[in-house]
Design an enzyme around this catalytic site. Structure first.
Site, PDB file in Angstrom:
ATOM      1  N   SER A   1       0.862  -1.175   0.000  1.00 37.95           N
ATOM      2  CA  SER A   1       0.000   0.000   0.000  1.00 37.95           C
ATOM      3  C   SER A   1       0.898   1.224   0.000  1.00 37.95           C
ATOM      4  CB  SER A   1      -0.911   0.002   1.235  1.00 37.95           C
ATOM      5  OG  SER A   1      -1.601   1.232   1.359  1.00 37.95           O
ATOM      6  N   ARG A   2       0.336   2.369  -0.396  1.00 34.52           N
ATOM      7  CA  ARG A   2       1.120   3.603  -0.309  1.00 34.52           C
ATOM      8  C   ARG A   2       1.248   4.067   1.135  1.00 34.52           C
ATOM      9  NH1 ARG A   2      -2.219   6.998  -4.652  1.00 34.52           N
ATOM     10  NH2 ARG A   2      -3.855   5.917  -3.474  1.00 34.52           N
TER      11      ARG A   2
ATOM     12  N   LYS B   1     -10.984  -5.820 -12.701  1.00 38.02           N
ATOM     13  CA  LYS B   1     -11.788  -5.185 -13.742  1.00 38.02           C
ATOM     14  C   LYS B   1     -12.290  -3.836 -13.204  1.00 38.02           C
ATOM     15  CE  LYS B   1     -15.161  -5.939 -11.064  1.00 38.02           C
ATOM     16  NZ  LYS B   1     -15.446  -4.704 -10.331  1.00 38.02           N
TER      17      LYS B   1
ATOM     18  N   TYR C   1       4.287   0.431  -3.640  1.00 38.44           N
ATOM     19  CA  TYR C   1       4.075  -0.586  -4.663  1.00 38.44           C
ATOM     20  C   TYR C   1       5.396  -1.052  -5.246  1.00 38.44           C
ATOM     21  CZ  TYR C   1      -0.713   1.221  -4.392  1.00 38.44           C
ATOM     22  OH  TYR C   1      -1.947   1.637  -3.952  1.00 38.44           O
TER      23      TYR C   1
ATOM     24  N   ARG D   1     -16.992  13.090  -3.639  1.00 32.64           N
ATOM     25  CA  ARG D   1     -15.575  12.779  -3.473  1.00 32.64           C
ATOM     26  C   ARG D   1     -15.296  11.278  -3.524  1.00 32.64           C
ATOM     27  NH1 ARG D   1     -15.190  15.904   2.099  1.00 32.64           N
ATOM     28  NH2 ARG D   1     -17.130  14.698   2.237  1.00 32.64           N
TER      29      ARG D   1
ATOM     30  N   HIS E   1      -4.654   1.114 -12.912  1.00 40.06           N
ATOM     31  CA  HIS E   1      -4.430  -0.290 -13.260  1.00 40.06           C
ATOM     32  C   HIS E   1      -3.262  -0.463 -14.229  1.00 40.06           C
ATOM     33  CE1 HIS E   1      -8.696  -1.935 -12.116  1.00 40.06           C
ATOM     34  NE2 HIS E   1      -8.009  -1.469 -11.088  1.00 40.06           N
TER      35      HIS E   1
END
Length: 327
Positions: free
Chosen positions: A33-34, A94, A55, A160, A76
């Site tokens: 995760s960031r 997807k 990542y 948002r 993606h």
């Protein structure tokens, strides 16, 4: 060879996916995760040993062989290309990318790198879908004349929220509509004609979208998706000699009924996922392709994936939706 999975993104879908993989004995080694704290919380919650705060660190992890991309649509392609450059196989949520051009860039990179990339359109890989294809191909309902599929949900209205934000690929089409579009492609092939209408939100994304596809066989697909509507998520196929009615929710593991022209039941199919959601099938298929030394799955080839994105590109062109990431 046992493949070790890395989870890129620590949201809800990533948690469900991880649980299904663990449920069938697949190995999940790490999450990225960031936000390192978010990654560690995810890892602790689902019992994954590795947690990374970027990542880049996830795809560089030598304990990871395949990366599952579970970030919002506009990221993606970037995330998949990062994993491919690190020599990892990739399963991408997807909608595969934002548009067909991005999809082609990912598949091209995978071919050059010699890694397997699949779209995580989980419906394509379930036993239910395999049986549906077989029934349609058998001709038991005759020539298919009409396919209908509806995917509607009443989702957050906060402007948002990612579903309402153009910068995050918001709108009904990429999040919900991709299911009926892919379903129609799967059973009837890519369309020769596309007609679409939509109601756009104040933020400029499609709140509701209706799509009609014309297929080479002469069959028609009528598809509908909406972010602001509760209802039954059903699908059916009408043929010259009978019909197939797919249970709610059509894109999830479940059942369907095949009837002849008089309405008599020919076949009843019911899925049994053993308490799992059904997301394990896509991971098992990727592992099967890798073990066989293949480059793609016949259940959703690169060409199939690009064609689905082209259809959605045309829908967006007609309804006037363009994302900031597309320039």
């Amino acid at each position: 060879m046992t493949l070790r999975w890395g989870i890129l993104g620590a949201g809800g879908i990533a948690s469900t996916f991880t649980s299904d993989l663990q449920g069938v004995g697949l190995t999940v080694s790490a999450v990225g995760s960031r936000d390192l704290g978010k990654a560690r919380a995810f890892a602790d919650r689902v019992g994954v040993p590795g947690a990374h705060g970027s990542y880049d660190d996830l795809v560089a992890d030598p304990e990871v062989d395949v990366v599952y991309v579970a970030t919002p649509h506009p990221f993606h392609a970037e995330n998949a290309l990062l994993a491919i450059a690190a020599g990892k196989h990739v399963l991408v949520e997807k909608a595969f990318t934002v548009n067909a051009a991005e999809a082609e860039s990912v598949y091209t990179a995978a071919r050059r790198a010699g890694v397997v990339v699949l779209e995580a359109m989980w419906t394509r890989y379930t036993p239910q879908s395999a049986r549906l294809r077989a029934v349609v191909s058998s001709g038991v309902i005759g020539e298919v004349r009409l396919l209908t599929a509806v995917h509607v949900q009443s989702l957050p209205t906060d402007p948002r929220h990612r579903l309402n934000d153009p910068a995050l690929g918001g709108g009904a089409l990429l999040d919900l509509g991709v299911y009926p579009v892919s379903f129609a492609h799967d059973l009837l092939g890519p369309p020769e004609g596309v007609t679409a209408t939509a109601t756009l939100s104040d933020q400029g994304v499609d709140a509701r979208v209706g799509i009609q596809l014309g297929h080479a066989s002469g069959a028609t697909s009528q598809l509908y998706a909406a972010l602001d509507t509760s209802g039954r998520n059903t699908a059916s196929l009408l043929g010259t000699a009978g019909r197939i009615d797919v249970d709610d929710t059509f894109y999830a593991p479940g059942g369907f009924t095949v009837r002849d022209g008089d309405g008599a039941v020919i076949e009843r199919f019911d899925a049994d996922e053993g308490g799992l959601r059904g997301m394990q099938h896509q991971a098992l298929e990727l592992e099967r392709v890798v073990a066989a030394g293949g480059s793609e799955s016949p259940l959703l080839t690169a060409a199939d994936g690009v064609e689905v994105m082209r259809t959605m590109d045309e829908v967006r062109r007609q309804i006037g939706v363009r994302y900031p990431s597309e320039g």
